[in-house]
Design a protein around this motif. Structure first.
Motif, PDB file in Angstrom:
ATOM      1  N   VAL A 216      -2.779 -54.693 -31.617  1.00 54.79           N
ATOM      2  CA  VAL A 216      -2.827 -53.229 -31.561  1.00 54.79           C
ATOM      3  C   VAL A 216      -3.692 -52.840 -30.373  1.00 54.79           C
ATOM      4  O   VAL A 216      -4.815 -53.342 -30.215  1.00 54.79           O
ATOM      5  N   TRP A 217      -3.160 -51.934 -29.517  1.00 53.05           N
ATOM      6  CA  TRP A 217      -3.863 -51.482 -28.316  1.00 53.05           C
ATOM      7  C   TRP A 217      -4.020 -49.966 -28.352  1.00 53.05           C
ATOM      8  O   TRP A 217      -3.215 -49.254 -28.940  1.00 53.05           O
TER       9      TRP A 217
ATOM     10  N   PRO B  64      -3.440 -37.060 -31.920  1.00 54.47           N
ATOM     11  CA  PRO B  64      -3.939 -35.728 -31.563  1.00 54.47           C
ATOM     12  C   PRO B  64      -5.120 -35.768 -30.600  1.00 54.47           C
ATOM     13  O   PRO B  64      -5.361 -34.807 -29.870  1.00 54.47           O
ATOM     14  N   GLY B  65      -5.850 -36.868 -30.588  1.00 47.51           N
ATOM     15  CA  GLY B  65      -6.991 -36.998 -29.690  1.00 47.51           C
ATOM     16  C   GLY B  65      -6.627 -37.426 -28.288  1.00 47.51           C
ATOM     17  O   GLY B  65      -7.522 -37.642 -27.455  1.00 47.51           O
ATOM     18  N   GLY B  66      -5.319 -37.560 -27.991  1.00 49.13           N
ATOM     19  CA  GLY B  66      -4.891 -37.922 -26.648  1.00 49.13           C
ATOM     20  C   GLY B  66      -4.919 -39.410 -26.377  1.00 49.13           C
ATOM     21  O   GLY B  66      -4.885 -39.836 -25.212  1.00 49.13           O
ATOM     22  N   ARG B  67      -4.978 -40.237 -27.424  1.00 45.93           N
ATOM     23  CA  ARG B  67      -4.948 -41.692 -27.262  1.00 45.93           C
ATOM     24  C   ARG B  67      -3.541 -42.210 -27.587  1.00 45.93           C
ATOM     25  O   ARG B  67      -2.883 -41.725 -28.522  1.00 45.93           O
ATOM     26  N   ILE B  68      -3.096 -43.175 -26.813  1.00 46.80           N
ATOM     27  CA  ILE B  68      -1.830 -43.847 -27.067  1.00 46.80           C
ATOM     28  C   ILE B  68      -2.113 -45.103 -27.882  1.00 46.80           C
ATOM     29  O   ILE B  68      -2.951 -45.924 -27.495  1.00 46.80           O
ATOM     30  N   ILE B  69      -1.440 -45.234 -29.010  1.00 44.71           N
ATOM     31  CA  ILE B  69      -1.549 -46.443 -29.825  1.00 44.71           C
ATOM     32  C   ILE B  69      -0.269 -47.246 -29.625  1.00 44.71           C
ATOM     33  O   ILE B  69       0.838 -46.725 -29.787  1.00 44.71           O
ATOM     34  N   LEU B  70      -0.433 -48.505 -29.250  1.00 44.34           N
ATOM     35  CA  LEU B  70       0.694 -49.410 -29.019  1.00 44.34           C
ATOM     36  C   LEU B  70       0.547 -50.604 -29.949  1.00 44.34           C
ATOM     37  O   LEU B  70      -0.550 -51.170 -30.053  1.00 44.34           O
TER      38      LEU B  70
ATOM     39  N   TRP C 126       2.734 -49.429 -43.822  1.00 43.46           N
ATOM     40  CA  TRP C 126       1.295 -49.562 -43.654  1.00 43.46           C
ATOM     41  C   TRP C 126       0.716 -48.250 -43.123  1.00 43.46           C
ATOM     42  O   TRP C 126       1.376 -47.511 -42.392  1.00 43.46           O
ATOM     43  N   LEU C 127      -0.545 -47.990 -43.476  1.00 37.19           N
ATOM     44  CA  LEU C 127      -1.231 -46.763 -43.068  1.00 37.19           C
ATOM     45  C   LEU C 127      -2.564 -47.115 -42.416  1.00 37.19           C
ATOM     46  O   LEU C 127      -3.281 -48.011 -42.854  1.00 37.19           O
ATOM     47  N   SER C 128      -2.883 -46.377 -41.335  1.00 35.87           N
ATOM     48  CA  SER C 128      -4.182 -46.539 -40.681  1.00 35.87           C
ATOM     49  C   SER C 128      -4.659 -45.172 -40.196  1.00 35.87           C
ATOM     50  O   SER C 128      -3.860 -44.338 -39.766  1.00 35.87           O
ATOM     51  N   THR C 129      -5.949 -44.976 -40.260  1.00 39.81           N
ATOM     52  CA  THR C 129      -6.524 -43.722 -39.748  1.00 39.81           C
ATOM     53  C   THR C 129      -7.147 -43.891 -38.373  1.00 39.81           C
ATOM     54  O   THR C 129      -7.458 -42.892 -37.713  1.00 39.81           O
ATOM     55  N   ASP C 130      -7.305 -45.160 -37.933  1.00 39.26           N
ATOM     56  CA  ASP C 130      -7.965 -45.389 -36.643  1.00 39.26           C
ATOM     57  C   ASP C 130      -7.292 -46.463 -35.795  1.00 39.26           C
ATOM     58  O   ASP C 130      -7.764 -46.770 -34.698  1.00 39.26           O
ATOM     59  N   GLY C 131      -6.217 -47.084 -36.289  1.00 37.26           N
ATOM     60  CA  GLY C 131      -5.546 -48.146 -35.553  1.00 37.26           C
ATOM     61  C   GLY C 131      -6.169 -49.511 -35.743  1.00 37.26           C
ATOM     62  O   GLY C 131      -5.612 -50.511 -35.281  1.00 37.26           O
ATOM     63  N   GLN C 132      -7.321 -49.578 -36.413  1.00 35.27           N
ATOM     64  CA  GLN C 132      -8.014 -50.850 -36.605  1.00 35.27           C
ATOM     65  C   GLN C 132      -7.908 -51.360 -38.038  1.00 35.27           C
ATOM     66  O   GLN C 132      -7.716 -52.550 -38.256  1.00 35.27           O
TER      67      GLN C 132
END
Length: 455
Positions: free
Chosen positions: A115-116, A96-102, A173-179
């Motif tokens: 993770v990028w 939703p913040g306009g970031r692409i998670i790869l 798996w679950l993540s709220t920030d990709g990290q």
């Protein structure tokens, strides 16, 4: 022909019966002849100049038009090398913040476990994790719940690269920030798999469908749902009516009359498919869709298949206008760019609710239907290279589709494209390359047919 003085005098003497020639008349004749010839040359030079200028202008105009046509594209390349290693069969999602998670994926030698994160304009790519807490894998699913921004990683294959054995996963798996990633379950009740379809609905419920489990090459035809962020799962269908398959796309319609309905597109059950199945918002009630096909003899036929060629490992998206789109994929027959496709197809949104059939009065179904089924339209031959194992998503803010990465005939890609108008020389080069590849393919096909028909 311009006469010299001696030849003119001889002709005049002969014409006068041998009498003396008036030399003044000879000089006047020669001078007049020179002026006439000079004027004649000037006129022809002027004509050639006009012709050359006109031809040059026409050729330059045609070349300019050709360049502009080839340089204009409904796609814009946001980055050619985004910074991460080229890969296919990875996960990608827009937050939703306009970031692409790869996340994850594979190349020719190994699986990725990194993770990028990058901006949706193709800039500011950062590696969040080089080695995440989950195993490196490919063929998994990465989902983003746009209500909460939470990311979900499901399944995949931790092997099958560089000579390693097939190692399908069934974890979540679950993540709220990709990290930071938290394992929701290590052993979901569904069969371990890769190359499956997955999506998340407006209520944050997770769905998976089909896939490859390792038991044969055909795949699966089950549908599962989780209502608690991947911790527990329930079967919505253990034997859906579509053939067991993998490398499919599970798409949820974001708007239009069919909002929140699910679609299964293509895939392979041992043979590449080009059918489309529509399910309700619960992942059940699957029906094979029928589409309109134009025929050369000026009539339409209605068939239970799409207009695009059978394919697997494509990217498919839906937007809030009710449009369903499919990009690229792995074809069942070799073409100009190998077995890869660069086509972009679109199914328009229905203008009204489905019409009921009239009472059947004929054996020809074309005479019984009240309204024609929708028709798939080929929107473009995009400037991006033909590829498979790519990922696609839609930005809800402007309904623009994106495609990222994948594998083409030259290797693995690390690029990002947006479905938006552009004009540049990269488009020109890519379309010239496509034209050359098609010409070469047609010449090879002609040569093959000639050899086959020879003595």
């Amino acid at each position: 022909m311009l006469l010299d003085k001696k030849s003119l005098i001889e002709q005049l003497k002969k014409a006068s019966g041998g009498k003396e020639v008036n030399m003044a008349m000879v000089e006047d004749t020669l001078q007049h002849d020179k002026e006439r010839r000079k004027l004649h040359k000037q006129r022809w030079r002027s004509r050639w100049r006009i012709f050359f200028c006109g031809f040059s202008t026409l050729a330059l105009t045609a070349l300019t038009v050709l360049v502009v046509i080839f340089a204009i594209s409904p796609w814009t390349q946001l980055c050619d090398d985004c910074g991460w290693s080229g890969r296919a069969y990875f996960g990608a999602a827009l937050t939703p913040g306009g970031r692409i998670i790869l996340l994850g994926g594979r190349d020719a030698s190994h699986n990725f476990g990194d993770v990028w994160s990058g901006s949706k304009d193709g800039t500011d790519w950062k590696r969040l994790l080089q080695f995440a807490s989950f195993e490196p894998r490919h063929g998994h699913a990465l989902l983003c719940d746009r209500n909460t921004g939470e990311l979900f990683l499901l399944g995949g294959d931790a092997g099958s690269v560089g000579g390693s054995a097939f190692l399908p996963m069934r974890d979540a798996w679950l993540s709220t920030d990709g990290q930071t990633w938290v394992q929701q379950t290590s052993a979901a009740p569904w069969a371990a798999r890769k190359f499956f379809g997955a999506n998340v609905d407006s209520q944050g419920r997770l769905y998976i469908a089909g896939g490859l489990s390792g038991h044969g090459n055909g795949g699966l035809n089950d549908v599962w749902r989780s209502q608690d962020k991947g911790i527990s799962w329930e079967p919505m269908s253990l034997a859906a009516p579509w053939s067991a398959r993998h490398s499919i796309q599970l798409v949820r319609m974001l708007g239009g009359l069919n909002k929140d309905r699910f679609y299964i597109l293509g895939g392979t059950d041992g043979f590449a498919q080009h059918d489309v199945w529509e399910g309700d918002g619960e992942g059940t009630g699957w029906e094979l869709m029928r589409f309109t096909h134009h025929r050369e003899s000026s009539y339409d036929s209605f068939e239970h298949r799409a207009s695009w060629r059978p394919r697997a490992a494509a990217a498919a998206v839906a937007d809030s206008n009710g449009l369903l789109k499919i990009f690229g994929g792995l074809l069942d027959e070799e073409g100009p760019e190998g077995y890869f496709s660069r086509e972009a197809w679109q199914l328009p949104s229905p203008e009204g609710p489905p019409s009921e059939w009239w009472q059947k009065q004929s054996n020809d179904d074309r005479l019984n239907v009240r309204s024609k089924p929708l028709e798939w339209l080929k929107t473009s031959d995009p400037p991006w290279s033909a590829r498979a194992g790519l990922q696609g998503f839609v930005d809800p803010e402007d309904n623009a589709a994106y495609i990222v990465g994948g594998e083409d005939r030259l290797g693995f890609k690390a690029d990002l494209w947006k479905e938006a108008f552009s004009i540049n020389f990269d488009n020109l080069y890519n379309m010239i390359e496509l034209t050359f590849l098609r010409f070469t393919a047609s010449q090879n096909a002609t040569s093959t047919n000639t050899t086959a028909d020879g003595p």
